[in-house]
Structure formats: structure tokens, C-alpha cells
Design an enzyme around this catalytic site. Structure first.
Site, short mmCIF file in Angstrom:
data_model
loop_
_atom_site.label_atom_id
_atom_site.label_comp_id
_atom_site.label_asym_id
_atom_site.label_seq_id
_atom_site.Cartn_x
_atom_site.Cartn_y
_atom_site.Cartn_z
CG ASP A 448 0.68 51.73 -34.04
OD1 ASP A 448 0.16 52.53 -33.22
OD2 ASP A 448 1.29 52.10 -35.05
CG ASP A 518 3.47 58.13 -35.09
OD1 ASP A 518 4.03 57.19 -34.50
OD2 ASP A 518 2.29 58.08 -35.48
#
Length: 701
Positions: A448, A518
Site C-alpha cells: 500500500d 477503497d
């Protein structure tokens, strides 16, 4: 023009023809389209339409510098520091190289001391031409490069261009957007050190005189670059449409030392005669080519514990989730953020990548063995580029952080960013990941990145134009990914950057899946995935079933809707499955079993996007290579036709591209269809308030 003044590259179904211009020292595109398009007069010839501009400004030039092209946009701007800008080159036939699938055209400016090679490669088995440039300083003085695009692409249109591109923001990535450009300039860009959430480095172009879908010739470009970038489209005087694309140096310009060569990112150029939908299939074939032998790997059903536990990671609750996930049929268990020391919230821990002994009192390896004893692989989340100010790493190496001397640092998500362009930082990241992947039985790594660089400086690194920090960071990022591929080939790597902020071909070639957003809310995610699939292949698209309510569209959807949504790519689950009822768990297990039966069709098949999420019924059709099976994921996104109060007729969705004379059997309903029926009348879906999505598998008889 002699035969040696024209070169033709052929892909599986298309032709790309380049010729030397008759009016100056540059190369021009003369044809791009289906085989045979290279015959006859060039549709890109705008000669004579040059009043008050130069012939070079009106030319469909493949790549042309400022100096030769002073008015309508140059692809290269170079100078000796302190001198006037401009390149006046000549063609160097003695250095030009040709082969069946490659071409290298060389131009020299001996006065400036610059050699420019225009490079082409036709990718086997696809309809993609790769283009890039190589710039070499051949003089005794360094050069200042203010602009150095990868390539320029000319598109034949008659009435202006219809541009299709992908826009958004965090949690709203990959929104399909259209614009008609008849005159003027349109530009997309990112200066956030990643491609960004706002725009994808991808563009499709059509003649605005023709419909958007159907059999409309469609051209596309996609830039292979993980850092700052731009794509600029000009509707030029005389009617030409020209696209320039390349990277944007953080410093505004870079220096090229004597003898040094700068290689620009590759620009992939694609063509399809079958509209936006057909262009998507071209990109999917290309990304399967990029994946290479790893296409043969089964992408396992994942459970990720983030939305269930957040930072509250401890062995007992994680194992409870793991046992339930295994019972549903999950094949991989991933512990997200919060597994390492000092990570009780987002204010600490990044950089100190050791398992938290308080979270795993019997040891991290004991916990992993417990997970693996359930029949699942094990994975973790990492953010290798990030560092917490409170971490031990920051106290030991404050110089590793991007910073501007004497200026305050900006915290984003309570963290700073490591200068991954430094070799010692790269070595630290590689050593850290090697330790984790060697010492522990980890087979999945989610990488990430949750913040862009703000104060992007490297004190003591010399003049800023010589640092080229953006290119250095990209090179460091790719070096680490390449190391993972070479030294840990068994590890599946997922790419993520606050959702879909770093998705382009360089990343896709080095990861197994990426995280598009997300936002996992059902209707929001459906729109995100439809846009994503225009540019990227389903085998790269990680998608989860969660309990998340809508962010932009709060309408409730069934568990089946959420599963069919996730089945459209690489299936994962991120819900708190501890709260699911026995009935929900049974339904989930049933969906997972169905997905396992057809995931090879989803990941290897040719797709058609059926309608859009703006329609009441939309779907995606996946056809197995050879046509033996067809999987259709379908959703009801809008109002119901009378149901459930009164009986209504079933919604119909027409399939595409199948054999009209074929016969197809749906085992679930024991229904047989002809191809003609599916193409003309469509497949029926009798939606109700409880039945709002379906996965249908058709077997050709």
C-alpha cells in the site's frame, strides 16, 4: 519518396505506417488501423493548411522538437543551460534500425549535441504498438531537458474527437467520462508521484462523427509510468487531433550529462474497429501478455480482516475470522494494517516491520501455522514507502525522509514518506521484505501507499535538476518489485495506493492483482469496476464482498449482488463474517463454490460490457477461449418493472459477439438458447426486490 523512407509495423490485426516527411526532417504517421489501411492517400495529410504556421506545426509528426515546431506543441524542449531553447535535427539513416516487429529512427542535432531515437515495438499476439524515445547527450556540454515526452500519436478524425477517459477522486476512481474536442487542448496529469486518483494515464479517442459504441474505430493510449505524468490532446488547426504523453519531472526539468542517455516511459498504443468495448479487449490481451507465465496461477479466494477488526489485531479474533472464512471456502487469509509493533492506530509503527508480540503472545509463526492448518495460505499488509515520525527507523535515519531543509514537514495520515530513490532506502526495504518473507510462511503481500510526497526534496543531493527525484523514486519502486519477483516467486503481490492511485502497466507487469478503490459499497463499486475494465483486465482486479454502505449511492443491495460484483474480478471477502447469520454463511459458501468453477473463464476469457451501471440492468459477458463456456454477471441497478407488487416482465440483456448459429445451455435453469436469441432477444432476468443479481453460465452444445 523511396521505399526506405517508409516503415510499416504490423500487429495481429492492425497496421502502423510511418514515413519521413517531404517538407522537413521529421517522421509522420501515414496510416493506423486495420490491415490494408496503409494503402491509398494518407488520411492524416494536412499539407497546405499552414497559413501563419509552419509545415511542421501542421504535420502529423510522430515526435518533433521545439525549434522545428514553434507554435502548436512540441514533444521535446532542450537547450544548453543559459542558451536558447530549440532542437534542429537531421535524420540519420546510418543509425536507423529495422526488424520485423521493431523500428528505431534516429535524428541528430550535432550543434546542440543531442541524438534522439524514436523506438517502436509491435507486441506479439496483441494489437498494441509500444513507443518510447531515447535521448543521448553527444556533445561535451550537459543539456537541460524541459520536456521529453515518450511519443506523440495522431488520430484520423473528420469532425473532431470524442475522448473517453477515466476520472475520479479517492473512493470514486475509474469513472467513465466523455468529452468532445473540436478545437483546443485537453490535458490530464498527476504531480503526486503516482498516477493518482483524479485521472488514469489512459485515453480512448474516436471520431465524434460516429457513435460511441458499436463498430466505431477506436484508438487508445496508456502510459507505463508509476510517477508524475501527463497526456495532452490537441485539436489542431486544419483538423488534426494529436496526443502527446510522457512523464513530468518534479524539478520542472532534468539535466542530461555528456554521454548519458535518458529513456522515456513506454507508451502503449492500441486500436480496435469494435468501439470502446473492443478496445477494452485489446488492453486485456496485452495485460495477459504482461502477466506472462503467472497467468497460469490460480488467483485464490481471499479473506482480509481489515474491515472486521481495523487496527485491533490480536491472534484470538483473527483466528476466529480465519476459521469462519475457511468454512466458507476462502483459500487465503490476509492480516491488514495493525499486525506490527507500535501500530495501535495510524500514528505509529510504520518503518518498524516486526510482528507485535502483544498481538501474537504465542508467536507470529505459531499464529501463521494455525491459519495454514485451516487449509489457507497466509498474507500481510505492508506500506514500505511510509514512515511514522515516532518510529525507531525515523529516529535512526531522519535523512531518509523527503524534506526541504529548514522547512516544516507536512504529515498526511500521520506519516512521512521515505525517499525510495535512495539506494540505501531501497536496500532497507528489500532487506525488510526478504526477512519477513523468509522468516515467516507468508505467501501474499499487499503493498500500500497512502500519501503523496509533499516537501519533496533531498538535501545534500546536489542541484535539483540533476536529482530527478520522480524518476529515481519510480526506479526504486520497480527495483523492489523486480526483486520480489526474482527472489520470492511464490509470493502473490497486490498493488494498492490508497485504493487505485497507482495502477498502470509498469505496476501491473510486476504485481498479480491491484486494488481499484477503497470503496467497496455495492453500487459505487459496480461503477468503479465498469470503468476499470475499460482499461484493465479482470484477472488484475481485486474485489471484495463487504458490509460497507454506499458512499455515493446508499441504496441497499443483497448479499448476492455483492458477491456477483466481486466475482467479476478476483474474489475476496472483507466483511465482518462473525456477524453473518447461518443463512448468510451458507449463501456465501454457495457463491464461492460457483466462483471457483468459473474463475478461469473470468480471468482468461474475452469480455463484453453489457449496458452500463447507469442502466437498470447491466452485466459483463466472459467467453472462454474456444467459446465452450460463457459466464454472465448481471445486476439490477435501478427500478423494478412492477415487482414485487405486481407481476412484471423479465428484464432482457442482449449478449454480444457469440455465434448466432450456436446452441447454449444454462444448467441452473435447464434452459437452452440459440445464439441468435441471445443476441437479438437477450437473456431474461426476472428481478425482484430480493433478487437483484445473477451469475449465469452457458455451455455451448
Amino acid at each position: 519518396m523511396t521505399p526506405h523512407d517508409r516503415w510499416i509495423l504490423r500487429t495481429e490485426n492492425t497496421t502502423y505506417a510511418v514515413a519521413l516527411a517531404t517538407e522537413g526532417p521529421w517522421a509522420e504517421l501515414t496510416a493506423w488501423g486495420p490491415h490494408g489501411a496503409e494503402t491509398g492517400p494518407s488520411p492524416l495529410d494536412w499539407s497546405g493548411r499552414t497559413h501563419f504556421i509552419t509545415p511542421a506545426d501542421a504535420a502529423p509528426a510522430e515526435y518533433i522538437p521545439y525549434g522545428l515546431r514553434p507554435f502548436t506543441g512540441a514533444d521535446l524542449v532542450a537547450q544548453r543551460p543559459g542558451e536558447e531553447r530549440g532542437v534542429w535535427w537531421t535524420f540519420s539513416p546510418e543509425h536507423t534500425e529495422t526488424a520485423d516487429d521493431t523500428l528505431r529512427l534516429v535524428f541528430d542535432d550535432e550543434v546542440l549535441g543531442l541524438r534522439v531515437a524514436l523506438c517502436y515495438e509491435a507486441v506479439p499476439g496483441t494489437d498494441v504498438i509500444l513507443r518510447w524515445s531515447e535521448l543521448t547527450c553527444t556533445g561535451e556540454d550537459e543539456l537541460r531537458l524541459e520536456r521529453f515526452d515518450s511519443a506523440a500519436v495522431n488520430v484520423p478524425v473528420t469532425a473532431g474527437a470524442r475522448l473517453t477517459f477515466l476520472t475520479g477522486q479517492w473512493v470514486q476512481e475509474f469513472q467513465r467520462t466523455e468529452l468532445e474536442l473540436t478545437r483546443g487542448r485537453f490535458e490530464m496529469a498527476s504531480t503526486q508521484a503516482v498516477p493518482g486518483h483524479a485521472y488514469a494515464p489512459w485515453l480512448a479517442v474516436q471520431d465524434a462523427a460516429h457513435p460511441a459504441d458499436g463498430k466505431t474505430p477506436t484508438y487508445g493510449v496508456a502510459l507505463e509510468w508509476s510517477g508524475n505524468w501527463h497526456i495532452t490532446t490537441d485539436a489542431e488547426p486544419g483538423g488534426a487531433v494529436r496526443i502527446r504523453a510522457g512523464r513530468l519531472p518534479h524539478e520542472g526539468a532534468v539535466r542530461l550529462a555528456p554521454g548519458a542517455t535518458l529513456t522515456t516511459p513506454r507508451l502503449a498504443c492500441a486500436f480496435s474497429p469494435e468501439g470502446i468495448d473492443g478496445l477494452a479487449r485489446v488492453w486485456h490481451r496485452y495485460e495477459r501478455h504482461l502477466t506472462g507465465d503467472r497467468m497460469n496461477r490460480t488467483r485464490k479466494v481471499l479473506y482480509n480482516s481489515w474491515e472486521a477488526t481495523g487496527f485491533d489485531v490480536e491472534a484470538g479474533s483473527q483466528l476466529e475470522l480465519a476459521r469462519i472464512a475457511a468454512g466458507l471456502g476462502a483459500e487465503l487469509f490476509v492480516v491488514d494494517d495493525g499486525w506490527f509493533s507500535g501500530r495501535h492506530d495510524d500514528t505509529g509503527g510504520l518503518g518498524d516491520w516486526y510482528p507485535d508480540p502483544a498481538a501474537f503472545p504465542q508467536g507470529f509463526d505459531h499464529f501463521i501455522r494455525e491459519v495454514r492448518s485451516l487449509g489457507m495460505d497466509f498474507g500481510i499488509w505492508v506500506e514500505p514507502e511510509a514512515i511514522s515520525p515516532k518510529s525507531a527507523l525515523h529516529s535512526e535515519h531522519p535523512e531518509w525522509v523527503y524534506r526541504v531543509e529548514g522547512r516544516p514537514a507536512t504529515l498526511v495520515r500521520n506519516q512521512l514518506l521515505l525517499d525510495l530513490g535512495r539506494e540505501d532506502v531501497q536496500d532497507f526495504v528489500i532487506t525488510t521484505l526478504d526477512r519477513l518473507l523468509t522468516d515467516h510462511a507468508i505467501s501474499y503481500l499487499k503493498w500500500d501507499m497512502n500519501r503523496p510526497p509533499t516537501e519533496r526534496g533531498r538535501p545534500g543531493g546536489g542541484p535539483v535538476e540533476k536529482q530527478d527525484l520522480d524518476a529515481a523514486h519510480v526506479a526504486g519502486y520497480l527495483r523492489v518489485l523486480d526483486h520480489l519477483r526474482a527472489h520470492h516467486p511464490h509470493v502473490t503481490v497486490e498493488g494498492c495506493a490508497g485504493g487505485g492511485a497507482r495502477i498502470e502497466h509498469a505496476t501491473i507487469a510486476r504485481t498479480d492483482v491491484v486494488w481499484p478503490s477503497d470503496n467497496t459499497a455495492p453500487l459505487d463499486r459496480l461503477a468503479i469496476q465498469f470503468g476499470y475494465l475499460l482499461a484493465h483486465a479482470p484477472h488484475t482486479m481485486s474485489s471484495w464482498v463487504t458490509d460497507a454502505p454506499g458512499v455515493f449511492d446508499p441504496r441497499p443491495r443483497s448479499l448476492g449482488f455483492r458477491f456477483v460484483n466481486a466475482i467479476a474480478g478476483v474474489l475476496g471477502i472483507g466483511a465482518d463474517i462473525r456477524t453473518w447469520s447461518p443463512e448468510q454463511r451458507t449463501e456465501a459458501a454457495r457463491w464461492i463454490a460457483r466462483y471457483k468453477e468459473i474463475r478461469d473463464v473470468i480471468h482468461h476469457g474475452e469480455i463484453h460490457l453489457l449496458n452500463t451501471p447507469a442502466d437498470a440492468t447491466c452485466g459483463i459477458q466472459y467467453e472462454e477461449p474456444g467459446g465452450g463456456r460463457i459466464a454472465v454477471t448481471a445486476w439490477n441497478t435501478g427500478r423494478l418493472d412492477g415487482a414485487p407488487l405486481v407481476s412484471g416482465r423479465a428484464a432482457r440483456m442482449r449478449l454480444r459477439g457469440i455465434d448466432p448459429a450456436g446452441r447454449y445451455h444454462d444448467a441452473a435453469s435447464d434452459t437452452e438458447y440459440t445464439g441468435a436469441h441471445l443476441l437479438h432477444s437477450g437473456m431474461p432476468f426476472p428481478w425482484t426486490d430480493q433478487y437483484d443479481a445473477e451469475l449465469t453460465v452457458l455451455t455451448r452444445l
